[in-house]
Design a protein around this motif. Structure first.
Motif, PDB file in Angstrom:
ATOM      1  N   ARG A 263       0.836  -1.196   0.000  1.00  0.00           N
ATOM      2  CA  ARG A 263       0.000   0.000   0.000  1.00  0.00           C
ATOM      3  C   ARG A 263       0.872   1.247   0.000  1.00  0.00           C
ATOM      4  O   ARG A 263       0.603   2.213  -0.727  1.00  0.00           O
ATOM      5  N   GLU A 264       1.938   1.242   0.822  1.00  0.00           N
ATOM      6  CA  GLU A 264       2.842   2.396   0.862  1.00  0.00           C
ATOM      7  C   GLU A 264       3.576   2.551  -0.467  1.00  0.00           C
ATOM      8  O   GLU A 264       3.731   3.664  -0.981  1.00  0.00           O
ATOM      9  N   LEU A 265       4.031   1.434  -1.039  1.00  0.00           N
ATOM     10  CA  LEU A 265       4.729   1.492  -2.318  1.00  0.00           C
ATOM     11  C   LEU A 265       3.828   2.078  -3.396  1.00  0.00           C
ATOM     12  O   LEU A 265       4.242   2.952  -4.168  1.00  0.00           O
ATOM     13  N   THR A 266       2.581   1.624  -3.438  1.00  0.00           N
ATOM     14  CA  THR A 266       1.635   2.132  -4.428  1.00  0.00           C
ATOM     15  C   THR A 266       1.394   3.623  -4.241  1.00  0.00           C
ATOM     16  O   THR A 266       1.314   4.386  -5.211  1.00  0.00           O
ATOM     17  N   ALA A 267       1.302   4.061  -2.986  1.00  0.00           N
ATOM     18  CA  ALA A 267       1.089   5.483  -2.703  1.00  0.00           C
ATOM     19  C   ALA A 267       2.273   6.319  -3.171  1.00  0.00           C
ATOM     20  O   ALA A 267       2.109   7.412  -3.735  1.00  0.00           O
TER      21      ALA A 267
END
Length: 243
Positions: free
Chosen positions: A111-115
């Motif tokens: 989720r953090e990577l996608t953000a």
């Protein structure tokens, strides 16, 4: 960019599991994803189509990810995110200094990577390397340089463009729009729109070094970006603005 307006991401990693995980996860988010296990495959993809973001492993088995990132940066303005399994801050700084726009540690949160990917793509969407200087653009003039804030480009008086990373441009914009004013590292971080993720004081120092290499005739005796010991940095004017 690929058909239907999808952003194209290129994953460069020699671990098949990581490539498959990222390809599946990012494709589900609506991205077109290409992958490469080594430099030769990466260059082939870059030659075949336009890529909006490169996600590259810092430690490849047969090649130096840092060197590959530097070579990509020399040829393309494409944002680069570095991935690595080591937590040494030195590695993080080296990655930033040599090319990366952002940096994440393995194992990472998807989720953090996608953000972060979304944030990099959003910021890079304002950059158009093919745009030329226009009288309607908001520009700053200092020394032999023209900083086009509208096109987000740095050019010399002959029109030659100097490619800046997102972080470099944001830092230069922050300094040049506040000439003859001392800014602490904390103020620079707060004011720089391009330094949104996981920023620390040393990152600012590295970006300053990179900018000096591109701007200054003698980076060791800078004309524009001055160090104020114990305080921060000052951009030496005068800076003229377009009317």
């Amino acid at each position: 960019m690929s058909e239907l307006g999808k952003k194209t991401l290129l994953i460069v990693d020699d671990e098949p599991d990581i490539r498959h995980l990222l390809t599946d996860a990012l494709a589900q988010k609506g991205y077109q994803v290409r992958d490469a296990s080594q430099g030769s495959e990466m260059w082939q993809v870059l030659a075949e189509q336009s890529v909006d973001l490169v996600i590259m492993d810092l430690y490849l088995q047969e090649e130096d990810g840092l060197q590959l990132a530097r070579e990509v940066r020399e040829r393309y303005a494409t944002p680069i995110m570095m991935l690595t399994g080591k937590g040494d801050e030195t590695d993080r700084i080296l990655g930033l200094e040599l090319a990366a726009d952002d940096y994440m540690m393995k194992p990472f949160n998807l989720r953090e990577l996608t953000a972060r990917i979304h944030a990099l793509l959003r910021r890079s969407a304002t950059i158009s390397p093919l745009q030329t200087l226009n009288s309607d653009h908001e520009c700053l003039y200092f020394g032999k340089w023209i900083l086009d804030l509208t096109a987000r480009q740095l050019r010399d008086q002959q029109g030659e463009e100097v490619i800046l990373t997102l972080g470099e441009f944001s830092l230069l914009e922050t300094l040049a729009t506040r000439p003859d004013r001392v800014l602490s590292r904390e103020q620079i971080i707060d004011l720089s729109r391009g330094l949104e993720t996981e920023v620390f004081d040393r990152t600012v120092d590295v970006l300053i070094l990179r900018l000096r290499r591109k701007l200054e005739a003698n980076p060791k005796a800078p004309e524009f970006i001055k160090t104020q010991r114990g305080l921060g940095y000052l951009f030496q004017g005068p800076v003229a603005k377009s009317s």
